[in-house]
Design a protein around this motif. Structure first.
Motif, PDB file in Angstrom:
ATOM      1  N   LEU A  30      48.893  97.133  -3.354  1.00  0.00           N
ATOM      2  CA  LEU A  30      49.144  96.919  -1.855  1.00  0.00           C
ATOM      3  C   LEU A  30      50.000  96.809  -1.924  1.00  0.00           C
ATOM      4  O   LEU A  30      50.275  97.495  -0.128  1.00  0.00           O
ATOM      5  CB  LEU A  30      47.527  95.967  -1.708  1.00  0.00           C
ATOM      6  CG  LEU A  30      46.902  96.457   0.241  1.00  0.00           C
ATOM      7  CD1 LEU A  30      47.045  97.224   0.144  1.00  0.00           C
ATOM      8  CD2 LEU A  30      45.909  95.056   0.537  1.00  0.00           C
ATOM      9  N   ALA A  31      51.407  95.981  -2.391  1.00  0.00           N
ATOM     10  CA  ALA A  31      52.139  95.316  -2.139  1.00  0.00           C
ATOM     11  C   ALA A  31      53.170  96.105  -2.338  1.00  0.00           C
ATOM     12  O   ALA A  31      54.437  96.223  -1.179  1.00  0.00           O
ATOM     13  CB  ALA A  31      52.235  94.161  -3.493  1.00  0.00           C
ATOM     14  N   GLU A  32      53.001  97.754  -3.242  1.00  0.00           N
ATOM     15  CA  GLU A  32      53.615  98.043  -3.188  1.00  0.00           C
ATOM     16  C   GLU A  32      53.847  99.323  -1.912  1.00  0.00           C
ATOM     17  O   GLU A  32      54.728  99.984  -1.511  1.00  0.00           O
ATOM     18  CB  GLU A  32      53.885  99.068  -4.320  1.00  0.00           C
ATOM     19  CG  GLU A  32      54.491  99.983  -4.832  1.00  0.00           C
ATOM     20  CD  GLU A  32      54.414 100.293  -6.778  1.00  0.00           C
ATOM     21  OE1 GLU A  32      55.680 101.071  -6.694  1.00  0.00           O
ATOM     22  OE2 GLU A  32      54.168  99.388  -7.413  1.00  0.00           O
ATOM     23  N   VAL A  33      52.442  99.399  -1.464  1.00  0.00           N
ATOM     24  CA  VAL A  33      52.315 100.311  -0.621  1.00  0.00           C
ATOM     25  C   VAL A  33      52.613  99.426   1.064  1.00  0.00           C
ATOM     26  O   VAL A  33      53.540 100.570   1.134  1.00  0.00           O
ATOM     27  CB  VAL A  33      50.658 101.123  -0.048  1.00  0.00           C
ATOM     28  CG1 VAL A  33      50.213 101.575   1.352  1.00  0.00           C
ATOM     29  CG2 VAL A  33      50.797 101.144  -1.637  1.00  0.00           C
ATOM     30  N   LEU A  34      53.125  98.485   0.804  1.00  0.00           N
ATOM     31  CA  LEU A  34      53.594  98.096   2.125  1.00  0.00           C
ATOM     32  C   LEU A  34      55.135  97.936   1.615  1.00  0.00           C
ATOM     33  O   LEU A  34      55.659  97.948   2.758  1.00  0.00           O
ATOM     34  CB  LEU A  34      52.771  96.634   1.817  1.00  0.00           C
ATOM     35  CG  LEU A  34      51.470  96.135   2.406  1.00  0.00           C
ATOM     36  CD1 LEU A  34      51.150  94.866   2.280  1.00  0.00           C
ATOM     37  CD2 LEU A  34      51.440  96.730   4.044  1.00  0.00           C
ATOM     38  N   ALA A  35      55.230  97.946   0.805  1.00  0.00           N
ATOM     39  CA  ALA A  35      56.874  98.684   0.422  1.00  0.00           C
ATOM     40  C   ALA A  35      57.428  99.330   0.579  1.00  0.00           C
ATOM     41  O   ALA A  35      58.983  99.494   1.036  1.00  0.00           O
ATOM     42  CB  ALA A  35      56.960  97.759  -0.872  1.00  0.00           C
ATOM     43  N   ASN A  36      56.717 100.454   0.516  1.00  0.00           N
ATOM     44  CA  ASN A  36      57.035 101.664   0.692  1.00  0.00           C
ATOM     45  C   ASN A  36      57.167 101.931   2.329  1.00  0.00           C
ATOM     46  O   ASN A  36      57.950 103.052   2.479  1.00  0.00           O
ATOM     47  CB  ASN A  36      56.393 102.724   0.170  1.00  0.00           C
ATOM     48  CG  ASN A  36      56.841 102.245  -1.373  1.00  0.00           C
ATOM     49  OD1 ASN A  36      57.539 101.947  -2.042  1.00  0.00           O
ATOM     50  ND2 ASN A  36      56.210 103.032  -2.636  1.00  0.00           N
ATOM     51  N   PHE A  37      56.221 101.228   2.869  1.00  0.00           N
ATOM     52  CA  PHE A  37      55.998 101.389   4.316  1.00  0.00           C
ATOM     53  C   PHE A  37      57.644 101.411   4.805  1.00  0.00           C
ATOM     54  O   PHE A  37      58.284 100.124   4.419  1.00  0.00           O
ATOM     55  CB  PHE A  37      54.991 100.873   4.815  1.00  0.00           C
ATOM     56  CG  PHE A  37      54.003 101.343   5.125  1.00  0.00           C
ATOM     57  CD1 PHE A  37      53.667 102.807   3.770  1.00  0.00           C
ATOM     58  CD2 PHE A  37      53.308 100.766   5.320  1.00  0.00           C
ATOM     59  CE1 PHE A  37      52.173 103.574   4.592  1.00  0.00           C
ATOM     60  CE2 PHE A  37      51.272 101.428   5.534  1.00  0.00           C
ATOM     61  CZ  PHE A  37      51.145 102.533   5.287  1.00  0.00           C
ATOM     62  N   ASN A  38      58.009 101.442   6.390  1.00  0.00           N
ATOM     63  CA  ASN A  38      59.260 101.718   7.109  1.00  0.00           C
ATOM     64  C   ASN A  38      58.911 100.195   8.192  1.00  0.00           C
ATOM     65  O   ASN A  38      57.653  99.541   8.300  1.00  0.00           O
ATOM     66  CB  ASN A  38      59.790 102.836   7.898  1.00  0.00           C
ATOM     67  CG  ASN A  38      58.852 103.487   8.691  1.00  0.00           C
ATOM     68  OD1 ASN A  38      58.378 102.074   9.741  1.00  0.00           O
ATOM     69  ND2 ASN A  38      58.911 104.668   9.278  1.00  0.00           N
ATOM     70  N   GLY A  90      44.580  98.745   8.135  1.00  0.00           N
ATOM     71  CA  GLY A  90      45.731  99.458   9.198  1.00  0.00           C
ATOM     72  C   GLY A  90      46.284 100.294   8.391  1.00  0.00           C
ATOM     73  O   GLY A  90      46.927 101.281   9.005  1.00  0.00           O
ATOM     74  N   ILE A  91      46.089  99.841   7.352  1.00  0.00           N
ATOM     75  CA  ILE A  91      47.165 101.005   6.420  1.00  0.00           C
ATOM     76  C   ILE A  91      46.676 102.465   6.511  1.00  0.00           C
ATOM     77  O   ILE A  91      47.139 103.562   6.447  1.00  0.00           O
ATOM     78  CB  ILE A  91      46.905 100.666   4.346  1.00  0.00           C
ATOM     79  CG1 ILE A  91      48.170  99.432   4.459  1.00  0.00           C
ATOM     80  CG2 ILE A  91      47.696 101.905   4.140  1.00  0.00           C
ATOM     81  CD1 ILE A  91      48.333  98.907   3.223  1.00  0.00           C
ATOM     82  N   GLU A  92      45.586 102.647   6.325  1.00  0.00           N
ATOM     83  CA  GLU A  92      44.147 103.605   6.138  1.00  0.00           C
ATOM     84  C   GLU A  92      44.607 104.584   7.322  1.00  0.00           C
ATOM     85  O   GLU A  92      44.684 105.393   7.421  1.00  0.00           O
ATOM     86  CB  GLU A  92      42.916 103.168   5.692  1.00  0.00           C
ATOM     87  CG  GLU A  92      42.423 102.968   4.485  1.00  0.00           C
ATOM     88  CD  GLU A  92      42.675 104.406   4.021  1.00  0.00           C
ATOM     89  OE1 GLU A  92      42.539 105.813   4.028  1.00  0.00           O
ATOM     90  OE2 GLU A  92      43.466 104.375   2.783  1.00  0.00           O
ATOM     91  N   LYS A  93      45.124 103.507   8.297  1.00  0.00           N
ATOM     92  CA  LYS A  93      44.766 103.859  10.137  1.00  0.00           C
ATOM     93  C   LYS A  93      46.553 104.979   9.795  1.00  0.00           C
ATOM     94  O   LYS A  93      46.543 105.659  11.061  1.00  0.00           O
ATOM     95  CB  LYS A  93      44.912 102.667  11.113  1.00  0.00           C
ATOM     96  CG  LYS A  93      44.437 103.192  12.502  1.00  0.00           C
ATOM     97  CD  LYS A  93      44.507 102.265  13.831  1.00  0.00           C
ATOM     98  CE  LYS A  93      44.213 102.465  14.692  1.00  0.00           C
ATOM     99  NZ  LYS A  93      43.896 100.746  15.689  1.00  0.00           N
ATOM    100  N   ILE A  94      47.119 104.153   9.595  1.00  0.00           N
ATOM    101  CA  ILE A  94      48.977 104.369   9.707  1.00  0.00           C
ATOM    102  C   ILE A  94      48.618 106.198   8.216  1.00  0.00           C
ATOM    103  O   ILE A  94      49.016 107.041   8.822  1.00  0.00           O
ATOM    104  CB  ILE A  94      50.205 103.651   8.619  1.00  0.00           C
ATOM    105  CG1 ILE A  94      49.671 102.339   9.789  1.00  0.00           C
ATOM    106  CG2 ILE A  94      51.348 104.501   8.393  1.00  0.00           C
ATOM    107  CD1 ILE A  94      51.031 101.206   8.998  1.00  0.00           C
ATOM    108  N   LYS A  95      48.036 106.279   7.186  1.00  0.00           N
ATOM    109  CA  LYS A  95      48.008 106.857   6.676  1.00  0.00           C
ATOM    110  C   LYS A  95      47.555 108.218   7.515  1.00  0.00           C
ATOM    111  O   LYS A  95      47.813 109.487   7.131  1.00  0.00           O
ATOM    112  CB  LYS A  95      47.540 106.420   4.979  1.00  0.00           C
ATOM    113  CG  LYS A  95      48.376 106.127   4.338  1.00  0.00           C
ATOM    114  CD  LYS A  95      48.114 105.995   3.279  1.00  0.00           C
ATOM    115  CE  LYS A  95      49.196 105.021   1.829  1.00  0.00           C
ATOM    116  NZ  LYS A  95      48.309 104.759   0.689  1.00  0.00           N
TER     117      LYS A  95
END
Length: 171
Positions: A30-38, A90-95
Motif C-alpha cells: 500500500l505504501a508503494e502504491v501511495l509512493a507511485n501516486f502524484n 480512496g485508492i480504488e476510487k482513483i484507479k
C-alpha cells in the motif's frame, strides 16, 4: 514431568507471526502504491501531514534503493496508525475513476432519455436533487423532446445532458 500450562485468557486474540508479516507486507504494498501516486492524487486521500512528508521524501530518494525501501517501511508504519480501509477506498476510487465516470455518464444519458420520453418523471427527480431548477429543467426537456420528434439537430438534447451532469450526482 510435564510442565503445567497456564490458562489462556479468552479475551486475548493471538495473531500468528506469519499473519503479522502478511499484514505488514500488505501495508508495504500500500505504501508503494501511495509512493507511485502524484501529489494531486495523494491530496484526495485521507493522509496526515507526517505521512505526506514521508511520501515527499520518498519522491526525492526514489533512485537510492536502500534508502527508498527503508522509507517505504516507515510509510507503512505510518499507514498502520491511520484508517487503512478509507485509504484503500480512496485508492480504488482513483484507479477506477474512468469506470466510475463512464457509469455516471451512462446513468445520466438514461435519465435524460427517460425524461424526454416521459415528462412526468421531472417531479420525482426534482425532489431527489435540490440543485435542479424546475423551470430550466422543464424548458430543456420540452425543447429536447421537440427536437427529437422533429429530427432536428440535438442542441437542447446536449444542453439537457450537460445540465443533468452538472447537477445530478450518483453514489
Amino acid at each position: 514431568m510435564a510442565k503445567k500450562k497456564k490458562p489462556i485468557d479468552e479475551d486475548i486474540i493471538i495473531i500468528s507471526k506469519s499473519e503479522q508479516k502478511r499484514d505488514h507486507h500488505e501495508l508495504q504494498d500500500l505504501a508503494e502504491v501511495l509512493a507511485n501516486f502524484n501529489v494531486n492524487q495523494r491530496s484526495t486521500l485521507p493522509l496526515d501531514e507526517e505521512l505526506l512528508a514521508a511520501l515527499r521524501l520518498a519522491d526525492k530518494i526514489r533512485g537510492k534503493h536502500d534508502a527508498y525501501a527503508r522509507n517505504l517501511r516507515f510509510v507503512a508504519k505510518q499507514i498502520a496508525t491511520l484508517d487503512v480501509e478509507a485509504i484503500k477506498f480512496g485508492i480504488e476510487k482513483i484507479k477506477n475513476r474512468h469506470t466510475i465516470a463512464a457509469f455516471q455518464s451512462s446513468k445520466i444519458e438514461e435519465l435524460r432519455d427517460n425524461l424526454i420520453a416521459d415528462a412526468s418523471q421531472i417531479e420525482p427527480l426534482l425532489s431527489e436533487h435540490e440543485a435542479l431548477e424546475r423551470q430550466k429543467l422543464r424548458q430543456l426537456v420540452r425543447n429536447a423532446s421537440k427536437e427529437v420528434k422533429a429530427e432536428k439537430p440535438a442542441k437542447s438534447y446536449k444542453e439537457l445532458f450537460k445540465y443533468l451532469k452538472d447537477c445530478v450526482t450518483f453514489e
